[in-house]
Design a protein around this motif. Structure first.
Motif, PDB file in Angstrom:
ATOM      1  N   ALA A  31       0.830  -1.208   0.000  1.00  0.00           N
ATOM      2  CA  ALA A  31       0.000   0.000   0.000  1.00  0.00           C
ATOM      3  C   ALA A  31       0.864   1.257   0.000  1.00  0.00           C
ATOM      4  O   ALA A  31       0.610   2.198  -0.759  1.00  0.00           O
ATOM      5  CB  ALA A  31      -0.930   0.000   1.213  1.00  0.00           C
ATOM      6  N   VAL A  32       1.902   1.279   0.830  1.00  0.00           N
ATOM      7  CA  VAL A  32       2.796   2.448   0.877  1.00  0.00           C
ATOM      8  C   VAL A  32       3.541   2.594  -0.449  1.00  0.00           C
ATOM      9  O   VAL A  32       3.634   3.693  -1.002  1.00  0.00           O
ATOM     10  CB  VAL A  32       3.796   2.343   2.049  1.00  0.00           C
ATOM     11  CG1 VAL A  32       4.852   3.445   1.972  1.00  0.00           C
ATOM     12  CG2 VAL A  32       3.068   2.422   3.377  1.00  0.00           C
ATOM     13  N   ALA A  33       4.068   1.491  -0.969  1.00  0.00           N
ATOM     14  CA  ALA A  33       4.813   1.546  -2.234  1.00  0.00           C
ATOM     15  C   ALA A  33       3.913   2.006  -3.384  1.00  0.00           C
ATOM     16  O   ALA A  33       4.336   2.810  -4.222  1.00  0.00           O
ATOM     17  CB  ALA A  33       5.413   0.181  -2.540  1.00  0.00           C
ATOM     18  N   ASP A  34       2.677   1.538  -3.405  1.00  0.00           N
ATOM     19  CA  ASP A  34       1.737   1.929  -4.452  1.00  0.00           C
ATOM     20  C   ASP A  34       1.400   3.414  -4.358  1.00  0.00           C
ATOM     21  O   ASP A  34       1.389   4.129  -5.366  1.00  0.00           O
ATOM     22  CB  ASP A  34       0.472   1.079  -4.346  1.00  0.00           C
ATOM     23  CG  ASP A  34      -0.513   1.384  -5.458  1.00  0.00           C
ATOM     24  OD1 ASP A  34      -0.116   1.338  -6.640  1.00  0.00           O
ATOM     25  OD2 ASP A  34      -1.683   1.670  -5.145  1.00  0.00           O
ATOM     26  N   LEU A  35       1.148   3.882  -3.163  1.00  0.00           N
ATOM     27  CA  LEU A  35       0.845   5.302  -2.978  1.00  0.00           C
ATOM     28  C   LEU A  35       2.058   6.162  -3.336  1.00  0.00           C
ATOM     29  O   LEU A  35       1.928   7.193  -3.998  1.00  0.00           O
ATOM     30  CB  LEU A  35       0.398   5.568  -1.539  1.00  0.00           C
ATOM     31  CG  LEU A  35      -0.044   6.985  -1.215  1.00  0.00           C
ATOM     32  CD1 LEU A  35      -1.110   7.491  -2.174  1.00  0.00           C
ATOM     33  CD2 LEU A  35      -0.554   7.047   0.222  1.00  0.00           C
ATOM     34  N   TYR A  36       3.246   5.728  -2.906  1.00  0.00           N
ATOM     35  CA  TYR A  36       4.468   6.468  -3.244  1.00  0.00           C
ATOM     36  C   TYR A  36       4.616   6.575  -4.760  1.00  0.00           C
ATOM     37  O   TYR A  36       4.885   7.651  -5.294  1.00  0.00           O
ATOM     38  CB  TYR A  36       5.701   5.789  -2.641  1.00  0.00           C
ATOM     39  CG  TYR A  36       6.963   6.536  -2.948  1.00  0.00           C
ATOM     40  CD1 TYR A  36       7.412   7.546  -2.099  1.00  0.00           C
ATOM     41  CD2 TYR A  36       7.704   6.274  -4.093  1.00  0.00           C
ATOM     42  CE1 TYR A  36       8.565   8.261  -2.389  1.00  0.00           C
ATOM     43  CE2 TYR A  36       8.849   6.982  -4.389  1.00  0.00           C
ATOM     44  CZ  TYR A  36       9.277   7.975  -3.535  1.00  0.00           C
ATOM     45  OH  TYR A  36      10.417   8.690  -3.818  1.00  0.00           O
ATOM     46  N   ASP A  37       4.446   5.460  -5.458  1.00  0.00           N
ATOM     47  CA  ASP A  37       4.576   5.450  -6.908  1.00  0.00           C
ATOM     48  C   ASP A  37       3.570   6.390  -7.568  1.00  0.00           C
ATOM     49  O   ASP A  37       3.906   7.127  -8.491  1.00  0.00           O
ATOM     50  CB  ASP A  37       4.399   4.027  -7.448  1.00  0.00           C
ATOM     51  CG  ASP A  37       4.550   3.974  -8.960  1.00  0.00           C
ATOM     52  OD1 ASP A  37       5.649   4.300  -9.452  1.00  0.00           O
ATOM     53  OD2 ASP A  37       3.564   3.620  -9.635  1.00  0.00           O
ATOM     54  N   THR A  60       0.711  11.658   6.877  1.00  0.00           N
ATOM     55  CA  THR A  60      -0.590  12.142   7.363  1.00  0.00           C
ATOM     56  C   THR A  60      -1.765  11.299   6.862  1.00  0.00           C
ATOM     57  O   THR A  60      -2.783  11.217   7.542  1.00  0.00           O
ATOM     58  CB  THR A  60      -0.824  13.613   6.959  1.00  0.00           C
ATOM     59  OG1 THR A  60      -0.751  13.737   5.545  1.00  0.00           O
ATOM     60  CG2 THR A  60       0.179  14.525   7.626  1.00  0.00           C
ATOM     61  N   GLN A  61      -1.626  10.664   5.700  1.00  0.00           N
ATOM     62  CA  GLN A  61      -2.755   9.950   5.109  1.00  0.00           C
ATOM     63  C   GLN A  61      -2.749   8.440   5.359  1.00  0.00           C
ATOM     64  O   GLN A  61      -3.804   7.826   5.398  1.00  0.00           O
ATOM     65  CB  GLN A  61      -2.805  10.183   3.593  1.00  0.00           C
ATOM     66  CG  GLN A  61      -2.981  11.628   3.203  1.00  0.00           C
ATOM     67  CD  GLN A  61      -4.331  12.173   3.608  1.00  0.00           C
ATOM     68  OE1 GLN A  61      -5.333  11.504   3.476  1.00  0.00           O
ATOM     69  NE2 GLN A  61      -4.350  13.392   4.112  1.00  0.00           N
ATOM     70  N   PHE A  62      -1.562   7.839   5.496  1.00  0.00           N
ATOM     71  CA  PHE A  62      -1.472   6.390   5.663  1.00  0.00           C
ATOM     72  C   PHE A  62      -1.849   6.014   7.087  1.00  0.00           C
ATOM     73  O   PHE A  62      -1.289   6.531   8.044  1.00  0.00           O
ATOM     74  CB  PHE A  62      -0.060   5.903   5.329  1.00  0.00           C
ATOM     75  CG  PHE A  62       0.096   4.409   5.403  1.00  0.00           C
ATOM     76  CD1 PHE A  62      -0.571   3.588   4.516  1.00  0.00           C
ATOM     77  CD2 PHE A  62       0.904   3.829   6.364  1.00  0.00           C
ATOM     78  CE1 PHE A  62      -0.435   2.214   4.581  1.00  0.00           C
ATOM     79  CE2 PHE A  62       1.044   2.460   6.437  1.00  0.00           C
ATOM     80  CZ  PHE A  62       0.381   1.648   5.546  1.00  0.00           C
ATOM     81  N   ARG A  63      -2.794   5.111   7.239  1.00  0.00           N
ATOM     82  CA  ARG A  63      -3.298   4.741   8.559  1.00  0.00           C
ATOM     83  C   ARG A  63      -2.621   3.503   9.142  1.00  0.00           C
ATOM     84  O   ARG A  63      -2.942   3.079  10.234  1.00  0.00           O
ATOM     85  CB  ARG A  63      -4.805   4.516   8.494  1.00  0.00           C
ATOM     86  CG  ARG A  63      -5.551   5.750   8.057  1.00  0.00           C
ATOM     87  CD  ARG A  63      -6.990   5.692   8.496  1.00  0.00           C
ATOM     88  NE  ARG A  63      -7.799   6.743   7.934  1.00  0.00           N
ATOM     89  CZ  ARG A  63      -7.767   8.007   8.292  1.00  0.00           C
ATOM     90  NH1 ARG A  63      -6.926   8.400   9.202  1.00  0.00           N
ATOM     91  NH2 ARG A  63      -8.563   8.885   7.746  1.00  0.00           N
ATOM     92  N   THR A  70       8.824   4.584   6.496  1.00  0.00           N
ATOM     93  CA  THR A  70      10.262   4.780   6.636  1.00  0.00           C
ATOM     94  C   THR A  70      11.021   3.784   5.756  1.00  0.00           C
ATOM     95  O   THR A  70      11.980   4.152   5.073  1.00  0.00           O
ATOM     96  CB  THR A  70      10.679   4.619   8.109  1.00  0.00           C
ATOM     97  OG1 THR A  70       9.933   5.537   8.898  1.00  0.00           O
ATOM     98  CG2 THR A  70      12.157   4.868   8.310  1.00  0.00           C
ATOM     99  N   ALA A  71      10.597   2.527   5.752  1.00  0.00           N
ATOM    100  CA  ALA A  71      11.257   1.498   4.947  1.00  0.00           C
ATOM    101  C   ALA A  71      11.171   1.802   3.459  1.00  0.00           C
ATOM    102  O   ALA A  71      12.154   1.676   2.728  1.00  0.00           O
ATOM    103  CB  ALA A  71      10.662   0.134   5.249  1.00  0.00           C
ATOM    104  N   VAL A  72      10.006   2.224   2.992  1.00  0.00           N
ATOM    105  CA  VAL A  72       9.828   2.522   1.566  1.00  0.00           C
ATOM    106  C   VAL A  72      10.632   3.767   1.182  1.00  0.00           C
ATOM    107  O   VAL A  72      11.258   3.809   0.120  1.00  0.00           O
ATOM    108  CB  VAL A  72       8.330   2.685   1.216  1.00  0.00           C
ATOM    109  CG1 VAL A  72       8.148   3.275  -0.170  1.00  0.00           C
ATOM    110  CG2 VAL A  72       7.617   1.348   1.311  1.00  0.00           C
ATOM    111  N   LEU A  73      10.652   4.784   2.027  1.00  0.00           N
ATOM    112  CA  LEU A  73      11.367   6.017   1.702  1.00  0.00           C
ATOM    113  C   LEU A  73      12.885   5.827   1.693  1.00  0.00           C
ATOM    114  O   LEU A  73      13.592   6.562   1.008  1.00  0.00           O
ATOM    115  CB  LEU A  73      10.998   7.118   2.694  1.00  0.00           C
ATOM    116  CG  LEU A  73       9.557   7.641   2.585  1.00  0.00           C
ATOM    117  CD1 LEU A  73       9.276   8.638   3.692  1.00  0.00           C
ATOM    118  CD2 LEU A  73       9.313   8.269   1.213  1.00  0.00           C
ATOM    119  N   ARG A  74      13.386   4.850   2.424  1.00  0.00           N
ATOM    120  CA  ARG A  74      14.831   4.596   2.434  1.00  0.00           C
ATOM    121  C   ARG A  74      15.307   4.049   1.101  1.00  0.00           C
ATOM    122  O   ARG A  74      16.475   4.155   0.772  1.00  0.00           O
ATOM    123  CB  ARG A  74      15.175   3.597   3.539  1.00  0.00           C
ATOM    124  CG  ARG A  74      15.677   4.275   4.780  1.00  0.00           C
ATOM    125  CD  ARG A  74      16.275   3.305   5.739  1.00  0.00           C
ATOM    126  NE  ARG A  74      15.187   2.844   6.601  1.00  0.00           N
ATOM    127  CZ  ARG A  74      15.040   1.624   7.041  1.00  0.00           C
ATOM    128  NH1 ARG A  74      15.893   0.688   6.720  1.00  0.00           N
ATOM    129  NH2 ARG A  74      14.035   1.296   7.816  1.00  0.00           N
TER     130      ARG A  74
END
Length: 75
Positions: A31-37, A60-63, A70-74
């Motif tokens: 979910a985080v990776a998809d939103l980041y993309d 702010t949006q990810f629940r 943090t893992a995806v942003l690294r």
């Protein structure tokens, strides 16, 4: 009777999927990776967002658990 048993089996399988910590963790990472993309990619209707703005939106949006952000942003 057979249809009732089948429905019960499906319900049990669904309960196991949502309570399994490995599947839950994987779902949050995806979910985080998809939103980041989606936010980092340029589209015909929007520009790509800069990384600091993406991080702010994710935080702010990810629940889910913030450690996945943090893992995806690294990467």
């Amino acid at each position: 009777r057979k249809g009732i048993e089948r429905r019960h089996d499906v319900r049990e399988a669904t309960d196991r999927r949502t309570s399994d910590p490995i599947i839950t963790s994987l779902a949050q990472i995806v979910a985080v990776a998809d939103l980041y993309d989606a936010l980092a990619s340029k589209r015909s209707y929007k520009p790509a967002l800069p990384k600091p703005q993406i991080e702010q939106i994710l935080r702010t949006q990810f629940r889910g658990d913030q450690k996945y952000i943090t893992a995806v942003l690294r990467r």
